[in-house]
Design an enzyme around this catalytic site. Structure first.
Site, mmCIF file in Angstrom:
data_model
loop_
_atom_site.group_PDB
_atom_site.id
_atom_site.type_symbol
_atom_site.label_atom_id
_atom_site.label_comp_id
_atom_site.label_asym_id
_atom_site.label_seq_id
_atom_site.Cartn_x
_atom_site.Cartn_y
_atom_site.Cartn_z
ATOM 1 N N GLY A 41 -37.797 79.262 -72.860
ATOM 2 C CA GLY A 41 -36.166 80.085 -72.591
ATOM 3 C C GLY A 41 -35.567 80.669 -73.752
ATOM 4 N N ALA A 70 -30.302 79.377 -77.422
ATOM 5 C CA ALA A 70 -29.376 78.451 -77.308
ATOM 6 C C ALA A 70 -29.474 77.638 -76.368
ATOM 7 C CB ALA A 70 -28.186 79.650 -76.539
ATOM 8 N N VAL A 71 -30.194 77.598 -75.293
ATOM 9 C CA VAL A 71 -30.523 76.625 -74.416
ATOM 10 C C VAL A 71 -31.474 75.530 -75.216
ATOM 11 C CG1 VAL A 71 -31.373 75.607 -72.257
ATOM 12 C CG2 VAL A 71 -29.617 77.534 -72.370
ATOM 13 N N GLU A 129 -40.404 76.941 -76.702
ATOM 14 C CA GLU A 129 -41.121 78.388 -76.528
ATOM 15 C C GLU A 129 -40.067 79.153 -76.171
ATOM 16 O OE1 GLU A 129 -44.405 79.333 -76.762
ATOM 17 O OE2 GLU A 129 -45.014 77.089 -76.751
ATOM 18 N N CYS A 154 -41.680 87.894 -73.018
ATOM 19 C CA CYS A 154 -41.100 87.288 -74.184
ATOM 20 C C CYS A 154 -41.857 87.950 -75.511
ATOM 21 C CB CYS A 154 -41.430 85.540 -74.243
ATOM 22 S SG CYS A 154 -43.005 85.198 -73.861
#
Ligand code: NAD
Length: 455
Positions: A209, A212-213, A231, A265
């Site tokens: 993801g 930030a997370v 990732e 991505c």
């Protein structure tokens, strides 16, 4: 082979009200299974992979319908980039797993140990892994890490993304039916459920993801000294050299940029090229897009939609970042953004400030390779760096003077389909990697064993 195991209460998908206590009980149950040794034998691992394969091949219709509901993915894209790619990963793993798990002998320094001393390294399962997945390829990005975790002999908790709810619900329904539900669990939900899971002590956390997370995940894992694989994403540049075949370049750029409406991505994020090649690409890209999706991409079954309104609004605000070469139209009610190419984009334009993650392709001009390399190196290390060039010196310079998760000449995204290649980022685009034997390394402890005779 399919299993007839009923979905037990403890394996049922978890929705609202999933607390840290529930998470602790779940992880405790999976850890108890792991401690029995059940997940270690090669036969158990192979069995789980075969069942996962059956899940994919026996439920193609339902999987494609869920992906269509979430992202308006075409059947062709669902078959190739979700089901087919995951089946290929499983087949590669089934073929090589026994070899990958074989202990590797290590040379013992001569004269420093008694005769008969041996040394080896061997992979050992870690325990219970947590896989947190993203929404854009919600089957592949959930199941390929699960393949690695199971092949390495672990129990695993899989957390699909709440932003692709139809696929999440389907995975929560299917996985317990096919897999050993004492060792594999699906937890559905968003931030509260993931937070409850992250409070637990796992043996590995694998997160896909945004960065930030990723930082939240890494901080939570640090409390338990749990290793993480992150990732992440970022802006993957494309350098187009003067000598590149423009028709081939435009066709491959269009195909890989606008698949899944740009929500990939490793999608090409922006193009760096000289002014002459930029003009040639401007002429070639509209036709290449037309060949893929026709004159009206909104009515093409092959063209996807933006995942939700928040991402739609974010992308719509980027469409004024340059001169529109093609596209630029949008329809909020349909979450549709046309495949868009922007020219004369400045380095500080809004579209260049963050990962685009949508169907907008900016073209920026540079003098040549030196300026392109400087431009790339001034920014975060990307997940992928792409180049279209016929020049070996250009290849060599990009290989040695830049850094990125992957370096791919000539066909963006496709490095994902080479199972022997590690897939992962570097710096802000991620840490660690997976796919094939690299997944075994990620989800295992590489243990050193020395055996010195007692004589
Ligand atoms: P997302 O919103 O689905 O989030 C990913 C996961 O994080 C979800 O399971 C979600 O529940 C969880 N999450 C969200 N907020 C959280 C919080 N506060 N605490 C704990 N967990 C939380 O996906 P996204 O982040 O929008 O994904 C897009 C990004 O992911 C892009 O940057 C893209 O490049 C990157 N990505 C990378 C890869 C890769 O393989 N490297 C693949 C796909 C996407």
């Amino acid at each position: 082979m399919t299993t007839t195991t009923d979905v037990s209460a403890t394996a049922a998908p978890r929705r609202a009200g999933f607390t840290a206590e529930d998470a602790a009980a779940l992880v405790g149950r999976l850890r108890a299974t792991f401690r029995t040794g059940r997940t270690r034998p090669l036969a158990w691992r192979r069995e789980q992979l075969s069942r996962l394969r059956a899940l994919l091949t026996e439920n193609g219709e339902d999987i494609a319908a869920a992906l269509h509901a979430d992202l308006r993915k075409s059947r062709a894209e669902a078959d190739a980039m979700e089901i087919g790619s995951t089946v290929a990963e499983i087949d590669h793993c089934l073929e090589h797993l026994a070899d990958w798990l074989r202990p590797r002998p290590a040379a013992v320094p001569a004269g420093r140990f008694p005769a008969g001393t041996t040394a080896r390294s061997q992979y050992q399962p870690l325990g219970v892994a947590l896989v947190i997945s993203a929404w854009n390829y919600p089957v592949n990005l959930l199941l390929v890490p699960v393949v690695g975790a199971l092949a390495a002999g672990n129990a695993v908790v899989a957390k699909p993304s709440e932003l692709s709810p139809a696929t999440s619900a389907l995975m929560a329904r299917l996985l317990p039916r096919y897999l050993d539900d004492d060792a594999v669990a699906v937890v559905e939900g968003g931030v509260p459920e993931t937070t409850a899971l992250l409070a637990q002590s796992f043996d590995h956390v694998f997160y896909t993801g945004n960065g930030a997370v990723g930082r939240i995940v890494m901080k939570a894992a640090a409390e338990h000294l749990t290793p993480v694989t992150l990732e992440l994403g970022g802006k993957s540049p494309v350098f187009v050299d003067r000598d590149a075949d423009v028709a081939v370049t435009a066709a491959r750029l269009a195909r890989t940029k606008f698949a899944n409406a740009g929500q990939t991505c490793v999608a090409p994020d922006y193009v760096l090229t000289d002014p002459d090649t930029a003009r040639a690409l401007e002429a070639a890209l509209p036709a290449a897009i037309g060949r893929l999706f026709g004159d009206d991409p909104q009515s093409s079954e092959l063209y996807g939609r933006i995942v939700n309104e928040r991402h739609f609004d974010r992308l719509a605000a980027l469409l004024d970042s340059g001169r529109t070469v093609v596209g630029g139209t949008h329809d909020r009610a349909d979450r549709y953004i046309a495949p868009t190419v922007l020219a004369e984009v400045e380095p500080d334009a809004p579209v260049m400030r963050e990962e685009i993650f949508g169907p907008v392709l900016p073209i920026l001009t540079v003098d040549g390779l030196d300026e392109a390399i400087a431009f790339i190196n001034e920014r975060d290390k990307p997940l992928a760096l792409y180049a279209f060039t016929a020049n070996d010196t250009t290849r060599e310079r990009l290989a040695t003077e830049t850094s990125s998760g992957a370096l791919n000449f000539g066909l963006p995204i496709s490095h994902l389909s080479v199972p022997e290649l590690p897939f992962g980022g570097v710096g802000p685009s991620g840490m660690g990697n997976y796919h094939g034997r690299h997944s075994i390394a990620t989800f295992s402890h590489h243990r050193a064993v020395l055996d010195v005779p007692l004589v």
